[in-house]
Write a protein that holds these residues in place. Structure first.
Motif, PDB file in Angstrom:
ATOM      1  N   PRO A  66       0.805  -1.228   0.000  1.00 54.96           N
ATOM      2  CA  PRO A  66       0.000   0.000   0.000  1.00 54.96           C
ATOM      3  C   PRO A  66       0.840   1.282   0.000  1.00 54.96           C
ATOM      4  N   ALA A  67       2.011   1.244   0.660  1.00 55.96           N
ATOM      5  CA  ALA A  67       2.871   2.442   0.656  1.00 55.96           C
ATOM      6  C   ALA A  67       3.277   2.804  -0.764  1.00 55.96           C
ATOM      7  N   GLU A  68       3.500   1.767  -1.593  1.00 61.47           N
ATOM      8  CA  GLU A  68       3.848   2.004  -2.989  1.00 61.47           C
ATOM      9  C   GLU A  68       2.603   2.347  -3.807  1.00 61.47           C
ATOM     10  N   ALA A  69       1.510   1.633  -3.547  1.00 61.39           N
ATOM     11  CA  ALA A  69       0.290   1.831  -4.340  1.00 61.39           C
ATOM     12  C   ALA A  69      -0.306   3.219  -4.138  1.00 61.39           C
ATOM     13  N   PHE A  70      -0.176   3.735  -2.916  1.00 62.74           N
ATOM     14  CA  PHE A  70      -0.812   5.019  -2.605  1.00 62.74           C
ATOM     15  C   PHE A  70       0.184   6.166  -2.492  1.00 62.74           C
ATOM     16  N   GLU A  71       1.442   5.936  -2.885  1.00 63.52           N
ATOM     17  CA  GLU A  71       2.460   6.974  -2.730  1.00 63.52           C
ATOM     18  C   GLU A  71       2.097   8.245  -3.490  1.00 63.52           C
ATOM     19  N   GLU A  72       1.731   8.110  -4.762  1.00 65.51           N
ATOM     20  CA  GLU A  72       1.372   9.285  -5.561  1.00 65.51           C
ATOM     21  C   GLU A  72       0.104   9.934  -5.032  1.00 65.51           C
ATOM     22  N   LEU A  73      -0.853   9.105  -4.625  1.00 64.82           N
ATOM     23  CA  LEU A  73      -2.111   9.628  -4.110  1.00 64.82           C
ATOM     24  C   LEU A  73      -1.894  10.395  -2.802  1.00 64.82           C
ATOM     25  N   GLU A  74      -0.983   9.905  -1.957  1.00 66.88           N
ATOM     26  CA  GLU A  74      -0.699  10.574  -0.693  1.00 66.88           C
ATOM     27  C   GLU A  74      -0.165  11.976  -0.939  1.00 66.88           C
TER      28      GLU A  74
END
Length: 351
Positions: free
Chosen positions: A80-88
């Motif tokens: 999830p840290a990778e999947a949502f990095e851009e979204l964060e």
């Protein structure tokens, strides 16, 4: 962030979290086990077997899972840290922009409030201008003058007396090219950017903010005296510190009719100095010695005013003798005035 960019970001964030009818269940199941087949997802959730493939492909399109084309196909969780990095990162920027645009609702019960948002400060300035019934004291930047031009025009049309300081002076509109009489009664200018943005309506409802707080939102604050008697602090600061150290642009831009109503003794006295003929006053205030409310009615027999504006007062001849009138926190005079009604024929009736 521009308005269109903010809208696009909001829509993109909304789409990213809109996982569909079965998407959330499928995603949580894969996260919990790390890797599942379509059949295993169906067994562990209420997702019908025919809908699993569409659901996991939608999750893959959003970058939340990886599909490994094997027999059977495997659905693999992405960190999830990778999947949502851009979204964060997008969320952080979006929240900062939304906070900057946030306008807090006015809190009528609070006498004094601190506000940080530029949009909220500007909303209060507009509200102060529109709430004035008979007197406005303003210190505005040229851009704010342009922003509130319509509201100021309405105030002048309604007979409100408007003292205006435009700062920094180097950017103030030239009175030969700009008709200040449409937005104020008197206009002055003050050099530099150290002059704060101020709006005081009828001596009470008022706003104070630095020019920096108006230009950006970098942890700078505005102070709101929400229809509080403490507004006289700003009114006094405006009259004795800012107005007296500014340069005249126009004076007496409007010829006001009588009766006239004032909240500030200084504003009242300055106006009356140029008026010919007898004047009569009705003053609502309180007795300096007892603190009791008093209404004084009579003929104005003396006007006291120093060019520094540090001293301003009236002497009124009443049926019970002469009474001296001062402003807020008066001590030398008999009455601390809160409202002054001035007429030409007789003491006006207070409405």
């Amino acid at each position: 962030m521009a308005s269109d960019d903010l809208r696009t970001t909001l829509e993109r964030v909304g789409e990213r979290f809109n996982l569909g009818e079965y998407g959330t269940d499928a995603y949580l199941a894969v996260l919990e086990h790390g890797e599942l087949t379509a059949s295993e997802i169906s067994e562990r959730t209420d997702i019908p077997q025919p809908r699993v493939y569409d659901t996991v492909r939608s999750l893959s399109d959003r970058g939340l899972v990886e599909l490994r084309e094997s027999r059977p196909m495997k659905v693999v969780a992405i960190d999830p840290a990778e999947a949502f990095e851009e979204l964060e990162s997008s969320l952080d920027r979006m929240i900062a922009e939304l906070e900057a645009r946030y306008t807090a609702p006015a809190r009528e019960t609070e006498a004094v409030s601190l506000v940080r948002s530029r949009a909220t400060i500007l909303r209060y300035v507009e509200e102060v201008i529109e709430s004035a019934e008979y007197e406005l004291a303003l210190s505005l930047t040229p851009s704010l003058l342009e922003r509130f031009e319509t509201q100021l025009g309405r105030a002048v049309d309604h007979g409100v007396s408007v003292d205006l300081i435009v700062t920094p002076g180097a950017e103030a509109p030239d009175p030969d090219e700009y008709d200040y009489t449409t937005v104020c009664t008197n206009a002055r200018t003050r050099r530099g950017i150290t002059t704060p943005v101020i709006a005081v309506a009828d001596g009470e409802y008022s706003v104070y903010a630095t020019q920096d707080a108006i230009r950006d939102d970098r942890e700078r604050y505005g102070v709101i005296f929400n229809r509080s008697a403490l507004g006289f602090l700003l009114s006094g600061f405006y009259g004795t510190v800012l107005w007296t150290t500014s340069e005249e642009l126009i004076s007496d831009g409007t010829d006001r009719s009588f009766p006239r109503i004032y909240a500030s003794i200084r504003r009242c006295v300055k106006d009356l100095q140029t008026v010919e003929g007898p004047l009569y006053a009705t003053v609502r205030g309180r007795d300096v010695l007892t603190g009791e409310p008093r209404v004084v009615r009579g003929r104005v027999i003396e006007i006291t005013f120093e060019h520094t504006e540090e001293v301003a007062g009236l002497t009124v001849e009443t049926e019970d003798g002469t009474v001296t009138i001062g402003g807020q926190v008066a001590t030398l005079e008999d009455i601390e005035s809160h409202e002054l009604w001035i007429g030409k024929e007789e003491p006006p009736e207070i409405e």
